[in-house]
Motif scaffolding. Structure first.
Motif, short mmCIF file in Angstrom:
data_model
loop_
_atom_site.label_atom_id
_atom_site.label_comp_id
_atom_site.label_asym_id
_atom_site.label_seq_id
_atom_site.Cartn_x
_atom_site.Cartn_y
_atom_site.Cartn_z
N ASN A 192 52.34 43.31 56.15
CA ASN A 192 53.64 43.96 56.02
C ASN A 192 53.58 45.20 56.92
N GLY A 193 54.17 45.09 58.09
CA GLY A 193 54.02 46.17 59.07
C GLY A 193 52.66 46.06 59.72
N THR A 194 51.85 47.10 59.59
CA THR A 194 50.53 47.09 60.23
C THR A 194 49.40 46.72 59.27
N ALA A 195 49.67 46.71 57.95
CA ALA A 195 48.59 46.49 56.98
C ALA A 195 48.90 45.30 56.07
N TYR A 196 47.85 44.76 55.48
CA TYR A 196 47.99 43.65 54.54
C TYR A 196 48.31 44.16 53.14
N GLU A 197 49.12 43.40 52.43
CA GLU A 197 49.38 43.63 51.02
C GLU A 197 48.66 42.55 50.22
N ILE A 198 48.22 42.91 49.02
CA ILE A 198 47.68 41.93 48.08
C ILE A 198 48.86 41.47 47.24
N ILE A 199 49.06 40.16 47.17
CA ILE A 199 50.21 39.61 46.45
C ILE A 199 49.71 38.65 45.37
N ALA A 200 50.14 38.89 44.14
CA ALA A 200 49.73 38.02 43.04
C ALA A 200 50.61 38.25 41.82
N ASP A 201 50.66 37.26 40.97
CA ASP A 201 51.26 37.40 39.65
C ASP A 201 50.08 37.60 38.70
N TRP A 202 49.74 38.84 38.44
CA TRP A 202 48.52 39.17 37.69
C TRP A 202 48.57 38.69 36.26
N TYR A 203 49.76 38.37 35.74
CA TYR A 203 49.86 37.81 34.39
C TYR A 203 49.26 36.40 34.35
N GLY A 204 49.26 35.73 35.50
CA GLY A 204 48.74 34.36 35.55
C GLY A 204 47.39 34.24 36.23
N ILE A 255 50.71 44.84 46.39
CA ILE A 255 49.90 46.06 46.39
C ILE A 255 49.65 46.45 47.84
N LYS A 256 50.13 47.61 48.22
CA LYS A 256 49.92 48.09 49.59
C LYS A 256 48.47 48.50 49.77
N THR A 257 47.94 48.22 50.95
CA THR A 257 46.56 48.59 51.28
C THR A 257 46.53 49.22 52.66
N LEU A 258 45.35 49.67 53.05
CA LEU A 258 45.14 50.17 54.41
C LEU A 258 44.35 49.16 55.24
N MET A 259 44.26 47.93 54.77
CA MET A 259 43.51 46.88 55.48
C MET A 259 44.38 46.34 56.61
N VAL A 260 43.91 46.51 57.85
CA VAL A 260 44.71 46.12 59.01
C VAL A 260 44.08 45.00 59.84
N GLU A 261 42.76 44.88 59.79
CA GLU A 261 42.05 43.89 60.62
C GLU A 261 41.81 42.61 59.84
N LYS A 262 42.44 41.54 60.29
CA LYS A 262 42.32 40.24 59.62
C LYS A 262 40.86 39.78 59.54
N GLU A 263 40.13 39.94 60.63
CA GLU A 263 38.73 39.51 60.70
C GLU A 263 37.89 40.18 59.60
N PHE A 264 38.09 41.47 59.39
CA PHE A 264 37.33 42.20 58.37
C PHE A 264 37.77 41.78 56.96
N LEU A 265 39.07 41.53 56.78
CA LEU A 265 39.57 41.08 55.48
C LEU A 265 38.99 39.72 55.12
N LEU A 266 38.99 38.79 56.06
CA LEU A 266 38.43 37.46 55.79
C LEU A 266 36.94 37.54 55.46
N GLN A 267 36.22 38.41 56.16
CA GLN A 267 34.79 38.58 55.87
C GLN A 267 34.59 39.18 54.48
N ALA A 268 35.43 40.13 54.10
CA ALA A 268 35.34 40.74 52.76
C ALA A 268 35.58 39.69 51.68
N ILE A 269 36.56 38.83 51.88
CA ILE A 269 36.85 37.77 50.92
C ILE A 269 35.64 36.86 50.78
N LYS A 270 35.05 36.46 51.92
CA LYS A 270 33.86 35.60 51.91
C LYS A 270 32.68 36.28 51.23
#
Length: 126
Positions: A62-74, A7-22
């Motif tokens: 992937n390029g400048t932004a993060y993708e969400i990767i998962a097998d949503w069936y599992g 899933i393509k996203t507009l999330m580019v900053e790793k620090e902000f992504l990690l904080q969001a996950i937390k």
């Protein structure tokens, strides 16, 4: 059969992504990792959320932004759309606050509406 989706996203900053996950209550690990799909297929990820009794969710730049990767069936207990919206909303909240604070704004008030919409009031000292 594996159904690993990206899933393509507009999330580019790793620090902000990690904080969001937390902030959403997930634990994660970083590195050269993999997630597995239902058919044994694997996908490389840089960040992995380990879920109990479920397949994991990963993030890969992937390029400048993060993708969400998962097998949503599992993936158990989370729906793709709901998870994606929550992580992207939290990321946007963190990024917005950080960027505005860099510009001298301070948070005056914050309200969360009944549909989850966040309203921020900020002020910059003159």
């Amino acid at each position: 059969m594996s159904h690993i989706s990206h899933i393509k996203t507009l999330m580019v900053e790793k620090e902000f992504l990690l904080q969001a996950i937390k902030d959403l209550g997930y634990s994660y690990e970083e590195g050269d990792l993999e997630i597995q799909g239902t058919g044994g297929k694997k996908a490389p990820v840089a960040i992995k959320i380990n879920l109990r009794l479920s397949l994991d969710i990963g993030f890969q730049k992937n390029g400048t932004a993060y993708e969400i990767i998962a097998d949503w069936y599992g993936v158990r207990g989370l729906k793709k759309k709901e998870f994606t919206e929550k992580i992207m909303q939290r990321y946007a909240y963190i990024a917005t606050r950080a960027k505005l604070e860099e510009q001298g704004f301070t948070l005056v008030s914050e309200e969360v509406g009944e549909k989850g919409k966040i309203h921020l009031v900020l002020r910059r000292a003159a």
